[in-house]
Design an enzyme around this catalytic site. Structure first.
Site, mmCIF file in Angstrom:
data_model
loop_
_atom_site.group_PDB
_atom_site.id
_atom_site.type_symbol
_atom_site.label_atom_id
_atom_site.label_comp_id
_atom_site.label_asym_id
_atom_site.label_seq_id
_atom_site.Cartn_x
_atom_site.Cartn_y
_atom_site.Cartn_z
ATOM 1 N NE ARG A 133 35.182 56.504 42.956
ATOM 2 C CZ ARG A 133 34.190 57.186 42.366
ATOM 3 N NH1 ARG A 133 33.361 56.584 41.535
ATOM 4 N NH2 ARG A 133 34.019 58.473 42.599
ATOM 5 C CD GLU A 181 37.314 54.675 36.126
ATOM 6 O OE1 GLU A 181 36.910 53.824 36.941
ATOM 7 O OE2 GLU A 181 36.815 55.797 35.997
ATOM 8 C CG MET A 214 21.475 49.277 52.084
ATOM 9 S SD MET A 214 20.931 48.734 50.459
ATOM 10 C CE MET A 214 19.498 47.766 50.886
ATOM 11 N N GLY A 215 24.342 52.394 50.944
ATOM 12 C CA GLY A 215 24.215 53.838 51.170
ATOM 13 C C GLY A 215 23.098 54.351 50.272
ATOM 14 N NE ARG A 216 23.463 60.926 50.104
ATOM 15 C CZ ARG A 216 24.658 61.139 50.648
ATOM 16 N NH1 ARG A 216 25.673 60.380 50.318
ATOM 17 N NH2 ARG A 216 24.841 62.107 51.520
ATOM 18 C CB ILE A 217 24.271 54.564 44.876
ATOM 19 C CG1 ILE A 217 24.542 56.041 44.539
ATOM 20 C CG2 ILE A 217 24.214 53.721 43.607
ATOM 21 C CD1 ILE A 217 25.916 56.331 43.943
ATOM 22 C CG HIS A 222 33.521 56.373 36.063
ATOM 23 N ND1 HIS A 222 34.572 56.422 36.940
ATOM 24 C CD2 HIS A 222 32.449 56.803 36.785
ATOM 25 C CE1 HIS A 222 34.164 56.853 38.117
ATOM 26 N NE2 HIS A 222 32.865 57.086 38.050
HETATM 27 C C1 DGY Z 1 30.924 60.004 41.370
HETATM 28 O O1 DGY Z 1 30.056 60.859 41.485
HETATM 29 O O2 DGY Z 1 31.642 59.641 42.312
HETATM 30 C C2 DGY Z 1 31.093 59.453 39.997
HETATM 31 O O3 DGY Z 1 31.642 58.185 40.038
HETATM 32 C C3 DGY Z 1 31.939 60.384 39.170
HETATM 33 O O4 DGY Z 1 33.080 60.679 39.857
#
Ligand code: DGY
Length: 325
Positions: free
Chosen positions: A236, A265, A153-156, A283
């Site tokens: 990730r 990846e 639960m960070g920014r994203i 990605h």
């Molecule tokens: C990020 O901003 O970390 C994206 O996954 C691209 O690297």
């Protein structure tokens, strides 16, 4: 003249700004530089603008005695040996905030694509199979009214959670630390990890990769999840044990998956490739034109400040300032 190396070509004008003051070398192929191309291209640089795909390790840092800054164009920076950079007096910066909402949008695109079988349905129409409406054709799962679980639960993660209120969803989250600001903003409820697994209908991974998150989701975790659940990863790849996910999807242990990132990846576990209940993206979490322009603008600004002897805003190793080069 100081040299700046940019490991890939970006949209927008920002890199052009650097050329007014510095020698700028951009790797312009539509592919990643090989290790050799990266090392040769960067030789003699005072600043490098890199991406998640470039390994900025000891060897790289040792080969660049004038290096002052690694400006990583992305929010994640696990590709950079930050401890060694710090030891060598090299600043490391990233590009947070500007990509938060864009990445959260993509998490929702994956939620809907998997739940409502959007990709399968599109293929069905294009391949000429659509002959008649049928009540059981391509039935998916409802999203509205369900429980969204957010891991990280960070920014994203917070931006993903915020969007859930429009769909009348309950939101649970798990994080290393409680995020009370986000709880207030999104109405999300903190859950211990086992509860997150057991109660989420949609489990979105939005955390960075670190020792605590690597391999956190494997066969045992999938078994604790609902059989009807969908997992989405915009964090990730190595947070999920991919082969174990493929097996869980194949065996119906969970219902579906939407992935934007992979364990090795750009390789994708072959077990995932033939599964219809899986949507696989290359990605592209932050790949909106405006956002990519904002990211490179931020990365360039960090280089400009560092080479002017100032402190960039998004420095991830501020302790380096105590040992300037
Ligand atoms: C990020 O901003 O970390 C994206 O996954 C691209 O690297």
């Amino acid at each position: 003249m100081k040299k700046v190396f940019v490991s890939l070509e970006y949209p927008g004008e920002a890199v052009g700004r650097l050329a007014e003051k510095y020698e700028v070398v951009v790797f312009r192929e539509e592919r990643l530089p090989t290790r050799r191309e990266l090392l040769e291209g960067a030789a003699g640089s005072s600043a490098v603008i890199s991406t998640v795909a470039d390994s900025i390790d000891r060897e790289f840092i040792d080969l660049l005695p004038d290096l002052k800054i690694v400006s990583n164009c992305g929010v994640g920076y696990e590709n950079v040996d930050v401890a060694y950079a710090t030891e060598k007096g090299v600043m490391v910066t990233n590009t947070p905030d500007v990509l938060t909402e864009t990445t959260a949008d993509l998490a929702w695109a994956l939620i809907f694509a998997v739940a409502r079988r959007v990709v399968e349905a599109d293929t069905y129409v294009r391949s000429g199979k659509f002959k008649t409406w049928h009540p059981s054709l391509l039935m998916g799962r409802n999203v509205h009214g369900k429980t969204l679980g957010v891991f990280g639960m960070g920014r994203i993660g917070s931006a993903v959670a915020r969007r859930a209120s429009g769909f009348g969803m309950k939101v649970l989250y798990h994080n290393r630390r409680r995020n009370e600001v986000s709880e207030k903003e999104t109405g999300a409820e903190y859950a211990e990890f086992p509860r997150l697994l057991e109660e989420s209908d949609f489990l979105v991974i939005a955390s960075p990769l670190n020792d605590g998150t690597r391999g956190r989701f494997g066969a045992e975790e999938f078994r604790k999840m609902k059989r009807s659940s969908i997992i989405v990863n915009v964090g990730r790849g190595p947070i999920i044990k991919e082969a174990e996910l493929a097996a869980a999807l194949e065996e119906g242990v969970i219902w579906g998956a939407g992935l934007d990132v992979y364990e090795k990846e750009p390789e994708v576990d072959p077990g995932l490739l033939h599964l219809p209940n899986t949507v696989l993206l290359p990605h592209i979490g932050s790949a909106a034109r405006e956002t990519r322009e904002d990211m490179i603008d931020m990365a360039v600004t960090s280089v400009e400040l560092a080479l002017d002897g100032k402190t960039p805003e998004h420095i991830v190793n501020p302790e380096v300032l105590e040992r300037p080069k």
